[in-house]
Structures are given as C-alpha cells and as structure tokens.
Motif scaffolding. Structure first.
Motif, PDB file in Angstrom:
ATOM      1  N   GLU A   1       8.695 120.109   8.662  1.00 13.13           N
ATOM      2  CA  GLU A   1      10.114 120.299   8.375  1.00 13.13           C
ATOM      3  C   GLU A   1      10.432 121.766   8.622  1.00 13.13           C
ATOM      4  O   GLU A   1       9.821 122.649   8.016  1.00 13.13           O
ATOM      5  N   HIS A   2      11.386 122.028   9.493  1.00 10.51           N
ATOM      6  CA  HIS A   2      11.684 123.389   9.959  1.00 10.51           C
ATOM      7  C   HIS A   2      13.167 123.654   9.752  1.00 10.51           C
ATOM      8  O   HIS A   2      14.012 123.102  10.450  1.00 10.51           O
ATOM      9  N   VAL A   3      13.485 124.479   8.752  1.00 12.65           N
ATOM     10  CA  VAL A   3      14.870 124.811   8.429  1.00 12.65           C
ATOM     11  C   VAL A   3      15.119 126.264   8.822  1.00 12.65           C
ATOM     12  O   VAL A   3      14.364 127.157   8.425  1.00 12.65           O
ATOM     13  N   THR A   4      16.172 126.505   9.597  1.00 10.70           N
ATOM     14  CA  THR A   4      16.516 127.851  10.051  1.00 10.70           C
ATOM     15  C   THR A   4      17.915 128.209   9.569  1.00 10.70           C
ATOM     16  O   THR A   4      18.861 127.455   9.800  1.00 10.70           O
ATOM     17  N   LEU A   5      18.030 129.365   8.903  1.00 14.72           N
ATOM     18  CA  LEU A   5      19.326 129.871   8.470  1.00 14.72           C
ATOM     19  C   LEU A   5      19.636 131.144   9.239  1.00 14.72           C
ATOM     20  O   LEU A   5      18.865 132.110   9.193  1.00 14.72           O
TER      21      LEU A   5
END
Length: 424
Positions: free
Chosen positions: A214-218
């Motif tokens: 799971e790869h979340v980028t902000l």
C-alpha cells in the motif's frame, strides 16, 4: 554540450549536467541531449507546462540546511495525525537523508542511494526525460527491502524541501522499494516543504509473488515549489500494488505512475484526489500495462478545483494481446468551484486482447444548488455547507486508503486546505 535551441527548460540544468561520470548517468545525459525536457508539444505533457521552474539555473542545494525549519515541517506533519509519530520514518531534507530526524525501521532493510547507488531496472530514462534528469543528478534516496513472508508494517518516507530566498535549486531523490514473495508493507510518502524549489523524485517498485504494497503519497510542497514525481511499479503473480496520491500544496504538481502487471492474477489500484486553488496546476498521469492474463486494475481520481486552478488527468490502460480476461476500470470526476477553474481529462484504453472487460469515464460538475440550499435552509453557514458537500464528494475515494493513519492524515490536510480557501 547541451544545445540551447533544442533543450528548452533543460538549460536550467546545463552546468550540473556537464562533466557527469558513470555509464548510467552518461546515458541519461545523452537521452536528455536528444530529447530535452518535455514541452507542450509532447503529447504526455500537452496540458502541463514547466514554466513554473522559472528562468534561473537550478543549482544543487547546499549541504547544510535550516534544522529548525526542517523540524517545524516534520512536527507539522506529525501533529496533523498523531498516530504517525509512533511509526518508523526516513526523513530527507533537500534530497539528502537526515539521520537526526529519522527513526529507522526494524522489520525492513534500509540502505541509502548515497552509499550504494543502484538505479534499478524498472524506470525508463530513455523514454522519460524527468527520469533521465533524475538518473543524471540523483544524490540520495531510500532503498527499502522487505524479505519473503515478512510483514514490514507501516513506514513513513518524508521528503522536506526548504526553499531559500534568492536561491533557485533542485533535488532528485532516487528511491527503490522491493517486496519479496508474500511480503507486506504500508508506505506513507509525504512530500512537504516551504518556499520555492524543484523536487523530482523517482521511485522504482517491485512487488513479488503474493506480496502487497500500500503506497500513499501526499504532495504538500512549498507554496512556490514544483513537485514532479514518477513511480514505476512491476507486479508479479498474485501481487497487489495499491496506491493513492493526494495533491494539495505546491505551484506545480505531477504524480505519474507506470504500473505493469507482469504475471497472472496481479492487481493494481492507482487512485487519487486533487484539491487545488489559486493558480495551482495539478497533474495525475498513469499508464497501466496489462502484460499477463487474469489481472485487475482499478483507478478512481477525483478533483476539486477553485480559483484559477487547473487539474489534469491522463490515464491510459494498455492491454497486450497475451492479457486475456483482463478486468480494467478507470474513472475521473471533477468538481469545479469557480468559473475560472479548469479540468483536462484524457482517459484512454488501448486493447489488443479480445476477451476483456474494460471501461472508463469522466464527469465534470459544480456544487448542487439544491443540496446547498437544503443545508443553508437548516441554518448551516454557506462556507460550512460548501465544505460538507466537498467532503461528501471526496469521501468515497478517500475511503480507498486502507491504512487508518494515512487516511486520517489525508482528511486533515484536505480540511486544512478547505479552511485556507475560506479565509483567502
């Protein structure tokens, strides 16, 4: 020697590209010499200009940085969602690892590009000029590896940019994430900063058989900054690459994902939200390649645009002839809060197999006057009523983020953006 009449924006990097050594870096420079950096005449950059990079040559950032300012950015991110403070974190300031701000993980192996430069095999500098620029100029980055069968838990990768008044610079982190068979990892990437700079990260991802990332980028870049990130992900049999990008702060933002489903029963999710205002430009571009049968891809992107902001969505699903029984879905939706806001949407399907189920769509609209009137008639102030409707529009997409802390951080940053818009 870079040819000024052919390179366009590449002139900003001329002095740094001359004298580059190392075979891979020299090959990247040669690719840049042939193509230059993209202009709007390049189809993939038709809607996104690099004018925000300015006209001044972009130097390398100074080795020393303002430690107090870096700590303030870190504390601001952690205070927005307290649960992140207890997670291991890798912090980079102006593209270089900052060990004094980092807390190394125990469940995964971490090395650093500065110590052992490895460019990986997935990213394509010969096809992507920004990847070539990164290959030529990368100085540091995180190289994360999760061994077979290991659950690496959650890890924060925080890149801080600190613009200095009167100084124009760029930094080009080179990250790599490798999950062996049946491994797990939740990676929360936060790109934050202050002022003006150019941040050009490249992330090379390999998801092994049965593994899940799971790869979340902000994207919370400085107000005058440009953040143009490129992700390459290769997914093996029964592997899952589940990504989400949030574009909020920065003058020019682009999040580009190239995902390849390379073996049967692999799955890719490339979702995102952009919440932009003022004169911001945000671009979410993806190329999802089905190169094996029985694979699934899903993409949902929603945009909320105010002021003179412009959002871009370019999503391509490529189904190769071998990829029978492909299941691909793609949807882009935009909510325009201002008559001066703009959305450019270009969904694409390119299919060479005959036994597939693929669909795409795009919608554009404004806030519903009847819903707004309903809330106002029950005593809800207009600004609050508008925010309630915006949150409702984004809620389903934000719900696609599995990690509770990452989802809460995204919601907090969107609430902050909404509050700033009300007070502007």
């Amino acid at each position: 020697m870079i040819s000024p009449d052919r390179s366009g924006p590449l002139n900003l990097f001329t002095s740094r590209l001359e004298g580059i050594t190392g075979a891979e870096r020299q090959q990247a420079v040669a690719a840049l010499q042939r193509a230059g950096l993209p202009t709007r005449r390049v189809e993939a950059w038709k809607y996104t200009a690099l004018r925000a990079l300015g006209q001044t040559s972009l130097s390398a950032p100074a080795a020393l940085y303002d430690a107090k300012a870096a700590r303030a950015v870190l504390d601001d991110v952690l205070s927005a969602q307290d649960s992140l403070a207890s997670l291991p974190r890798l912090v980079f300031v102006n593209g270089r690892h900052a060990p004094e701000l980092s807390v190394l993980p125990k469940a995964v192996t971490v090395t650093f590009f500065a110590d052992t430069p490895r460019f990986g095999t997935t990213a394509a500098p010969d096809r992507d000029p920004l990847v070539a620029l990164n290959t030529a100029l990368a100085e540091d980055g995180a190289q994360i590896q999760v061994e077979a069968g290991v659950d690496g838990g959650a890890l924060v990768l925080l890149s801080i940019g600190l613009g200095v008044q009167g100084s124009a610079f760029s930094f080009h982190p080179r990250h790599a994430v490798t999950l062996a068979s049946d491994a797990r990892l939740e990676l929360i990437c936060v790109q934050a900063g202050q002022g003006a700079y150019f941040h050009n990260p490249v992330t090379d991802i390999s998801v092994g058989s049965g593994a899940a990332l799971e790869h979340v980028t902000l994207q919370l870049e400085g107000a005058e900054a440009a953040g143009l990130g490129t992700v390459y992900a290769d997914v093996a049999s029964e592997g899952v690459y589940d990504s989400f990008a949030l574009g909020v702060d920065g003058l020019l933002l682009r999040h580009e994902v190239h995902a390849r489903l390379g073996a049967s029963r692999a799955a890719v999710h490339v979702n995102g939200v952009q919440r932009l205002g003022g004169s911001q430009v945000g671009d979410m571009t993806s190329v999802i390649t089905h190169a094996a049968p029985d694979c699934i891809s899903r993409q949902t992107v929603r945009n909320v645009l105010d002021g003179h902001a412009r959002g871009v969505f370019q999503g391509k699903v490529l189904v190769e002839q071998i990829a029978q029984k492909t299941d691909g879905y793609q949807m882009n939706q935009a909510l325009l809060l201002s008559p001066d806001a703009e959305i450019d949407a270009k969904p694409e399907l390119e299919i060479y197999a005959d036994d597939v189920r693929c669909s795409h769509g795009a919608t554009v609209g404004a806030l519903d006057d009847e819903q707004l009137f309903y809330l106002r008639s029950r005593g809800v102030p207009e600004a609050q009523a508008r925010q309630i409707l915006i949150e409702a529009f984004l809620d389903e997409t934000l719900g696609l983020i599995s990690h509770a802390g990452a989802q809460a951080l995204c919601r907090a940053m969107l609430t902050r953006k909404g509050a700033a818009g009300e007070s502007a």
